[in-house]
Motif scaffolding. Sequence first.
Motif, mmCIF file in Angstrom:
data_model
loop_
_atom_site.group_PDB
_atom_site.id
_atom_site.type_symbol
_atom_site.label_atom_id
_atom_site.label_comp_id
_atom_site.label_asym_id
_atom_site.label_seq_id
_atom_site.Cartn_x
_atom_site.Cartn_y
_atom_site.Cartn_z
ATOM 1 N N ILE A 2 4.632 -1.306 -21.368
ATOM 2 C CA ILE A 2 5.209 -1.520 -20.043
ATOM 3 C C ILE A 2 5.823 -0.238 -19.491
ATOM 4 C CG2 ILE A 2 7.494 -2.270 -20.796
ATOM 5 C CD1 ILE A 2 7.161 -4.446 -18.531
ATOM 6 N N GLN A 3 6.189 0.689 -20.364
ATOM 7 C CA GLN A 3 6.794 1.939 -19.924
ATOM 8 C C GLN A 3 5.745 3.038 -19.925
ATOM 9 O OE1 GLN A 3 10.856 3.037 -21.116
ATOM 10 N NE2 GLN A 3 9.905 4.737 -22.185
ATOM 11 N N LEU A 4 5.745 3.868 -18.892
ATOM 12 C CA LEU A 4 4.806 4.974 -18.798
ATOM 13 C C LEU A 4 5.559 6.220 -18.372
ATOM 14 C CD1 LEU A 4 1.823 5.973 -18.777
ATOM 15 C CD2 LEU A 4 1.799 5.397 -16.355
ATOM 16 N N MET A 5 5.563 7.225 -19.231
ATOM 17 C CA MET A 5 6.148 8.522 -18.895
ATOM 18 C C MET A 5 5.004 9.486 -18.662
ATOM 19 S SD MET A 5 9.355 8.664 -21.443
ATOM 20 C CE MET A 5 8.706 7.609 -22.712
ATOM 21 N N VAL A 6 5.064 10.213 -17.563
ATOM 22 C CA VAL A 6 3.948 11.046 -17.143
ATOM 23 C C VAL A 6 4.352 12.510 -17.135
ATOM 24 C CG1 VAL A 6 2.392 11.521 -15.237
ATOM 25 C CG2 VAL A 6 3.022 9.169 -15.741
ATOM 26 N N TYR A 7 3.490 13.349 -17.718
ATOM 27 C CA TYR A 7 3.647 14.799 -17.660
ATOM 28 C C TYR A 7 2.647 15.294 -16.626
ATOM 29 C CZ TYR A 7 2.990 19.670 -19.022
ATOM 30 O OH TYR A 7 2.863 21.038 -19.006
ATOM 31 N N SER A 8 3.144 15.858 -15.536
ATOM 32 C CA SER A 8 2.255 16.306 -14.474
ATOM 33 C C SER A 8 2.667 17.704 -14.005
ATOM 34 C CB SER A 8 2.284 15.338 -13.290
ATOM 35 O OG SER A 8 3.562 15.324 -12.715
ATOM 36 N N ILE A 9 1.702 18.367 -13.342
ATOM 37 C CA ILE A 9 1.919 19.718 -12.825
ATOM 38 C C ILE A 9 1.429 19.751 -11.388
ATOM 39 C CG2 ILE A 9 1.226 22.134 -13.014
ATOM 40 C CD1 ILE A 9 1.083 21.772 -16.007
ATOM 41 N N ARG A 10 2.210 20.422 -10.528
ATOM 42 C CA ARG A 10 1.800 20.576 -9.127
ATOM 43 C C ARG A 10 0.682 21.601 -9.061
ATOM 44 N NH1 ARG A 10 3.733 18.757 -4.666
ATOM 45 N NH2 ARG A 10 5.707 18.183 -5.586
ATOM 46 N N GLU A 11 -0.356 21.228 -8.339
ATOM 47 C CA GLU A 11 -1.499 22.154 -8.198
ATOM 48 C C GLU A 11 -1.399 22.937 -6.908
ATOM 49 O OE1 GLU A 11 -4.898 19.512 -8.786
ATOM 50 O OE2 GLU A 11 -5.016 20.388 -10.776
ATOM 51 N N MET A 39 0.832 -1.177 0.000
ATOM 52 C CA MET A 39 0.000 0.000 0.000
ATOM 53 C C MET A 39 0.881 1.246 0.000
ATOM 54 S SD MET A 39 -3.335 0.989 2.077
ATOM 55 C CE MET A 39 -4.310 0.799 0.653
ATOM 56 N N TYR A 40 0.488 2.246 -0.775
ATOM 57 C CA TYR A 40 1.256 3.484 -0.877
ATOM 58 C C TYR A 40 1.306 4.193 0.468
ATOM 59 C CZ TYR A 40 2.736 8.066 -2.321
ATOM 60 O OH TYR A 40 3.426 9.242 -2.443
ATOM 61 N N GLY A 41 2.462 4.687 0.829
ATOM 62 C CA GLY A 41 2.635 5.417 2.073
ATOM 63 C C GLY A 41 3.100 4.563 3.235
ATOM 64 N N GLU A 42 3.102 3.256 3.079
ATOM 65 C CA GLU A 42 3.555 2.373 4.139
ATOM 66 C C GLU A 42 4.981 1.915 3.859
ATOM 67 O OE1 GLU A 42 0.835 -0.844 4.671
ATOM 68 O OE2 GLU A 42 -0.872 0.483 4.982
ATOM 69 N N ALA A 43 5.703 1.573 4.918
ATOM 70 C CA ALA A 43 7.082 1.114 4.766
ATOM 71 C C ALA A 43 7.120 -0.172 3.956
ATOM 72 C CB ALA A 43 7.707 0.882 6.138
ATOM 73 N N LEU A 44 8.112 -0.267 3.103
ATOM 74 C CA LEU A 44 8.283 -1.467 2.294
ATOM 75 C C LEU A 44 9.485 -2.255 2.798
ATOM 76 C CD1 LEU A 44 7.783 -0.061 -1.305
ATOM 77 C CD2 LEU A 44 6.150 -1.294 0.096
ATOM 78 N N TYR A 45 9.387 -3.542 2.672
ATOM 79 C CA TYR A 45 10.488 -4.423 3.047
ATOM 80 C C TYR A 45 10.808 -5.308 1.861
ATOM 81 C CZ TYR A 45 9.067 -2.753 7.580
ATOM 82 O OH TYR A 45 8.739 -1.944 8.626
ATOM 83 N N GLU A 60 -3.709 8.177 -8.654
ATOM 84 C CA GLU A 60 -4.019 8.302 -7.228
ATOM 85 C C GLU A 60 -2.789 8.719 -6.425
ATOM 86 O OE1 GLU A 60 -5.519 5.569 -3.479
ATOM 87 O OE2 GLU A 60 -5.845 4.844 -5.512
ATOM 88 N N ILE A 61 -1.654 8.093 -6.691
ATOM 89 C CA ILE A 61 -0.413 8.418 -5.978
ATOM 90 C C ILE A 61 -0.021 9.871 -6.236
ATOM 91 C CG2 ILE A 61 2.070 7.962 -5.883
ATOM 92 C CD1 ILE A 61 1.322 4.976 -6.477
ATOM 93 N N PHE A 62 -0.050 10.284 -7.497
ATOM 94 C CA PHE A 62 0.306 11.662 -7.833
ATOM 95 C C PHE A 62 -0.663 12.642 -7.184
ATOM 96 C CE2 PHE A 62 3.388 11.905 -11.562
ATOM 97 C CZ PHE A 62 4.002 10.722 -11.232
ATOM 98 N N GLY A 63 -1.967 12.311 -7.183
ATOM 99 C CA GLY A 63 -2.968 13.181 -6.566
ATOM 100 C C GLY A 63 -2.689 13.417 -5.095
ATOM 101 N N LYS A 64 -2.277 12.382 -4.382
ATOM 102 C CA LYS A 64 -1.953 12.516 -2.961
ATOM 103 C C LYS A 64 -0.736 13.406 -2.745
ATOM 104 C CE LYS A 64 -4.021 8.189 -1.470
ATOM 105 N NZ LYS A 64 -3.787 6.846 -0.912
ATOM 106 N N LEU A 65 0.094 13.538 -3.776
ATOM 107 C CA LEU A 65 1.283 14.393 -3.697
ATOM 108 C C LEU A 65 1.013 15.801 -4.220
ATOM 109 C CD1 LEU A 65 3.912 11.783 -4.914
ATOM 110 C CD2 LEU A 65 3.579 12.615 -2.580
ATOM 111 N N GLY A 66 -0.242 16.080 -4.581
ATOM 112 C CA GLY A 66 -0.599 17.406 -5.081
ATOM 113 C C GLY A 66 -0.264 17.611 -6.549
#
Length: 62
Positions: free
Chosen positions: A53-62, A1-7, A27-33
């Motif tokens: 398999i590859q995804l490049m994302v163009y995003s802007i901080r709101e 789950m996003y936001g939890e420690a990974l091992y 969803e992950i990007f939205g939580k980061l604004g």
Amino acid sequence: MYGEALYKPEMKEGNPIRLYSSDEITEIFGKLGLRIYNSFADFNGKPSSDNDIQLMVYSIRE
């Protein structure tokens, strides 16, 4: 789950790489604004799809 420690998973066989769906990335990007404005499958601007398999994302901080 996003936001939890990974091992590190203890895997004797297989590939531990985690692949995210575009909905999960949104969803992950939205939580980061961040808002995703576009996404691409390669550096030539090919539109992304669920078959790539590859995804490049163009995003802007709101």
